[in-house]
Design a protein around this motif. Sequence first.
Motif, mmCIF file in Angstrom:
data_model
loop_
_atom_site.group_PDB
_atom_site.id
_atom_site.type_symbol
_atom_site.label_atom_id
_atom_site.label_comp_id
_atom_site.label_asym_id
_atom_site.label_seq_id
_atom_site.Cartn_x
_atom_site.Cartn_y
_atom_site.Cartn_z
ATOM 1 N N ASP A 22 0.857 -1.185 0.000
ATOM 2 C CA ASP A 22 0.000 0.000 0.000
ATOM 3 C C ASP A 22 0.888 1.228 0.000
ATOM 4 O OD1 ASP A 22 -3.050 0.769 1.791
ATOM 5 O OD2 ASP A 22 -1.951 1.896 0.280
ATOM 6 N N THR A 23 0.577 2.102 -0.918
ATOM 7 C CA THR A 23 1.412 3.306 -1.026
ATOM 8 C C THR A 23 1.129 4.294 0.088
ATOM 9 O OG1 THR A 23 -0.217 4.277 -2.524
ATOM 10 C CG2 THR A 23 1.600 3.060 -3.529
ATOM 11 N N SER A 24 -0.006 4.196 0.733
ATOM 12 C CA SER A 24 -0.347 5.136 1.793
ATOM 13 C C SER A 24 0.096 4.581 3.131
ATOM 14 C CB SER A 24 -1.856 5.402 1.791
ATOM 15 O OG SER A 24 -2.213 6.226 2.872
ATOM 16 N N ALA A 25 0.967 5.315 3.813
ATOM 17 C CA ALA A 25 1.456 4.854 5.116
ATOM 18 C C ALA A 25 0.331 4.856 6.140
ATOM 19 C CB ALA A 25 2.602 5.753 5.578
ATOM 20 N N LEU A 26 -0.561 5.829 6.060
ATOM 21 C CA LEU A 26 -1.663 5.884 7.021
ATOM 22 C C LEU A 26 -2.599 4.696 6.851
ATOM 23 C CD1 LEU A 26 -2.540 9.702 6.900
ATOM 24 C CD2 LEU A 26 -1.353 8.470 8.714
ATOM 25 N N THR A 27 -2.902 4.340 5.610
ATOM 26 C CA THR A 27 -3.769 3.185 5.364
ATOM 27 C C THR A 27 -3.120 1.910 5.877
ATOM 28 O OG1 THR A 27 -4.645 4.281 3.400
ATOM 29 C CG2 THR A 27 -5.009 1.907 3.585
ATOM 30 N N LEU A 32 -2.615 -2.389 10.009
ATOM 31 C CA LEU A 32 -1.818 -3.076 11.032
ATOM 32 C C LEU A 32 -2.486 -2.969 12.397
ATOM 33 C CD1 LEU A 32 1.795 -2.020 9.971
ATOM 34 C CD2 LEU A 32 0.785 -4.291 9.792
ATOM 35 N N ASN A 33 -3.055 -1.842 12.691
ATOM 36 C CA ASN A 33 -3.767 -1.681 13.967
ATOM 37 C C ASN A 33 -4.966 -2.624 14.046
ATOM 38 O OD1 ASN A 33 -2.424 0.251 15.610
ATOM 39 N ND2 ASN A 33 -3.025 1.862 14.176
ATOM 40 N N GLU A 34 -5.711 -2.739 12.959
ATOM 41 C CA GLU A 34 -6.848 -3.655 12.938
ATOM 42 C C GLU A 34 -6.389 -5.099 13.135
ATOM 43 O OE1 GLU A 34 -8.842 -3.025 9.280
ATOM 44 O OE2 GLU A 34 -9.512 -0.990 9.766
ATOM 45 N N THR A 35 -5.310 -5.462 12.458
ATOM 46 C CA THR A 35 -4.788 -6.830 12.600
ATOM 47 C C THR A 35 -4.307 -7.081 14.014
ATOM 48 O OG1 THR A 35 -4.083 -6.765 10.280
ATOM 49 C CG2 THR A 35 -3.129 -8.487 11.661
ATOM 50 N N LEU A 36 -3.665 -6.069 14.607
ATOM 51 C CA LEU A 36 -3.178 -6.214 15.976
ATOM 52 C C LEU A 36 -4.340 -6.405 16.949
ATOM 53 C CD1 LEU A 36 -0.613 -6.165 17.710
ATOM 54 C CD2 LEU A 36 -0.937 -3.705 17.970
ATOM 55 N N GLU A 37 -5.400 -5.659 16.772
ATOM 56 C CA GLU A 37 -6.573 -5.832 17.633
ATOM 57 C C GLU A 37 -7.177 -7.226 17.469
ATOM 58 O OE1 GLU A 37 -9.241 -2.726 16.672
ATOM 59 O OE2 GLU A 37 -8.001 -1.123 17.543
ATOM 60 N N MET A 38 -7.233 -7.717 16.224
ATOM 61 C CA MET A 38 -7.772 -9.050 15.988
ATOM 62 C C MET A 38 -6.915 -10.122 16.655
ATOM 63 S SD MET A 38 -7.287 -11.971 13.983
ATOM 64 C CE MET A 38 -6.332 -11.385 12.602
ATOM 65 N N LEU A 39 -5.586 -9.979 16.588
ATOM 66 C CA LEU A 39 -4.690 -10.949 17.224
ATOM 67 C C LEU A 39 -4.857 -10.923 18.744
ATOM 68 C CD1 LEU A 39 -1.435 -10.425 15.117
ATOM 69 C CD2 LEU A 39 -2.978 -12.381 15.040
ATOM 70 N N GLY A 87 1.667 -14.166 19.873
ATOM 71 C CA GLY A 87 2.530 -13.165 20.502
ATOM 72 C C GLY A 87 3.656 -12.744 19.572
ATOM 73 N N ASN A 88 4.220 -13.733 18.842
ATOM 74 C CA ASN A 88 5.271 -13.403 17.873
ATOM 75 C C ASN A 88 4.721 -12.544 16.734
ATOM 76 O OD1 ASN A 88 7.224 -14.854 19.294
ATOM 77 N ND2 ASN A 88 6.740 -16.769 18.218
ATOM 78 N N PHE A 89 3.490 -12.862 16.301
ATOM 79 C CA PHE A 89 2.875 -12.057 15.251
ATOM 80 C C PHE A 89 2.677 -10.615 15.713
ATOM 81 C CE2 PHE A 89 0.684 -16.142 13.615
ATOM 82 C CZ PHE A 89 1.868 -16.530 13.015
ATOM 83 N N GLN A 90 2.247 -10.467 16.943
ATOM 84 C CA GLN A 90 2.027 -9.124 17.480
ATOM 85 C C GLN A 90 3.329 -8.338 17.556
ATOM 86 O OE1 GLN A 90 -0.602 -8.913 20.999
ATOM 87 N NE2 GLN A 90 -1.192 -11.034 20.557
ATOM 88 N N LEU A 91 4.405 -9.038 17.968
ATOM 89 C CA LEU A 91 5.698 -8.359 18.015
ATOM 90 C C LEU A 91 6.138 -7.896 16.632
ATOM 91 C CD1 LEU A 91 7.689 -10.590 20.557
ATOM 92 C CD2 LEU A 91 6.828 -8.254 20.914
ATOM 93 N N ARG A 92 5.889 -8.769 15.627
ATOM 94 C CA ARG A 92 6.258 -8.383 14.266
ATOM 95 C C ARG A 92 5.437 -7.188 13.791
ATOM 96 N NH1 ARG A 92 7.111 -14.069 10.933
ATOM 97 N NH2 ARG A 92 8.777 -14.903 12.249
ATOM 98 N N ILE A 93 4.163 -7.194 14.120
ATOM 99 C CA ILE A 93 3.314 -6.073 13.709
ATOM 100 C C ILE A 93 3.761 -4.787 14.402
ATOM 101 C CG2 ILE A 93 0.987 -5.126 13.873
ATOM 102 C CD1 ILE A 93 -0.078 -7.898 13.320
ATOM 103 N N HIS A 94 4.056 -4.902 15.706
ATOM 104 C CA HIS A 94 4.570 -3.722 16.416
ATOM 105 C C HIS A 94 5.855 -3.216 15.773
ATOM 106 C CE1 HIS A 94 1.820 -3.179 19.737
ATOM 107 N NE2 HIS A 94 1.854 -4.468 20.037
ATOM 108 N N GLN A 96 6.789 -3.652 12.684
ATOM 109 C CA GLN A 96 6.454 -3.071 11.391
ATOM 110 C C GLN A 96 5.840 -1.687 11.540
ATOM 111 O OE1 GLN A 96 7.309 -4.614 8.646
ATOM 112 N NE2 GLN A 96 6.526 -3.078 7.237
ATOM 113 N N MET A 97 5.000 -1.527 12.547
ATOM 114 C CA MET A 97 4.375 -0.218 12.776
ATOM 115 C C MET A 97 5.418 0.823 13.155
ATOM 116 S SD MET A 97 0.930 -1.390 14.853
ATOM 117 C CE MET A 97 0.410 0.285 15.166
ATOM 118 N N ILE A 98 6.367 0.425 13.998
ATOM 119 C CA ILE A 98 7.429 1.364 14.386
ATOM 120 C C ILE A 98 8.248 1.773 13.164
ATOM 121 C CG2 ILE A 98 9.565 1.586 15.702
ATOM 122 C CD1 ILE A 98 8.271 -0.195 17.850
ATOM 123 N N LEU A 99 8.566 0.787 12.307
ATOM 124 C CA LEU A 99 9.336 1.092 11.103
ATOM 125 C C LEU A 99 8.553 2.008 10.161
ATOM 126 C CD1 LEU A 99 10.907 -2.411 10.324
ATOM 127 C CD2 LEU A 99 12.069 -0.393 11.228
#
Length: 228
Positions: A22-27, A32-39, A87-94, A96-99
Motif C-alpha cells: 500500500d502506497t499510503s502509510a496511514l492506510t 496493522l492496527n486492525e490486525t493487531l486488535e484481531m490478534l 505473541g510473535n505475530f504481534q511483536l512483528r506487527i509492532h 512493522q508499525m514502528i518502522l
Amino acid sequence: MLDSNRTGSKMFTRMFGKPKQDTSALTTLDKLNETLEMLEKKEKVLLKKASAEVEKAKEFTKLKNKRAAIQCLKRKRLYEQQIEQLGNFQLRIHDQMILLEGAKATTETVDALRSGAAAMKAMQKATNIDDVDKTMDEINEQTENMKMIQEALATPIGSAADFDEDELEAELEELEGAELEEQLLQPATTAPAAPVQVPAGRVPARPASHKRTPEEDELAALQAEMAL
C-alpha cells in the motif's frame, strides 16, 4: 528455530493472506492496527480455552480418569503454542508499525526539506545576482536623472538668467547696511527736559502741543548722541 519461524510465517499467510503493498502509510498503519486488535482478541480466546482445559484436567483427575486429564493438558499445550505464535505475530506487527511510523516521519521530513530547497531555488532564481546588480544600476541611473531634472528646473531662465549674482549680493549688503544705520539713528529713550525756574505765585502756561517733524526727531537723536 528457522523452521519454526518459517512455519509461523506460512500460518500467518494462511490466516490473513499475502500482505498487499500500500502506497499510503496511514492506510497501512490502520490495517496493522486492525490486525493487531484481531490478534489480541484471538489471544484472549485461546487463553480462556487453555484455562478451561486446565479446569477439565483437574475434574478428570478427581474422577481418576488420567487419560482424559492428559488429553486436556495436550490441548492446553496446543493452545499455548498458538498463543505464543500470536505473541510473535504481534511483536512483528509492532515492529512493522514502528518502522512505518519512522519511515513516514522520514518521508515527511524529506518532503519538507525538498519543498524548502525548491522554494529556495525559486527565490534564488527570482533574485539572481545579475538581476540585482542590473536593478541597482537602474535605480542609480534614475536617481541621477531625477537630480539632473531638479537642477534643470531650478536653473533660472529668460530675464532672470541675465541677473548678476554678485551685483544682487552687493545690493543686498547695501540694504542691510541702511537698515542697520536706521536702527542706530532711532533714539532709545526720550531725553528729559531741563527744569524751568518759575517765580512764586505764577503758574507757567502749558505750551501748546506740537507734533515734531521727522527732521526734528533726527536732530533730537543727534543731540542725544552728542550729549552721551
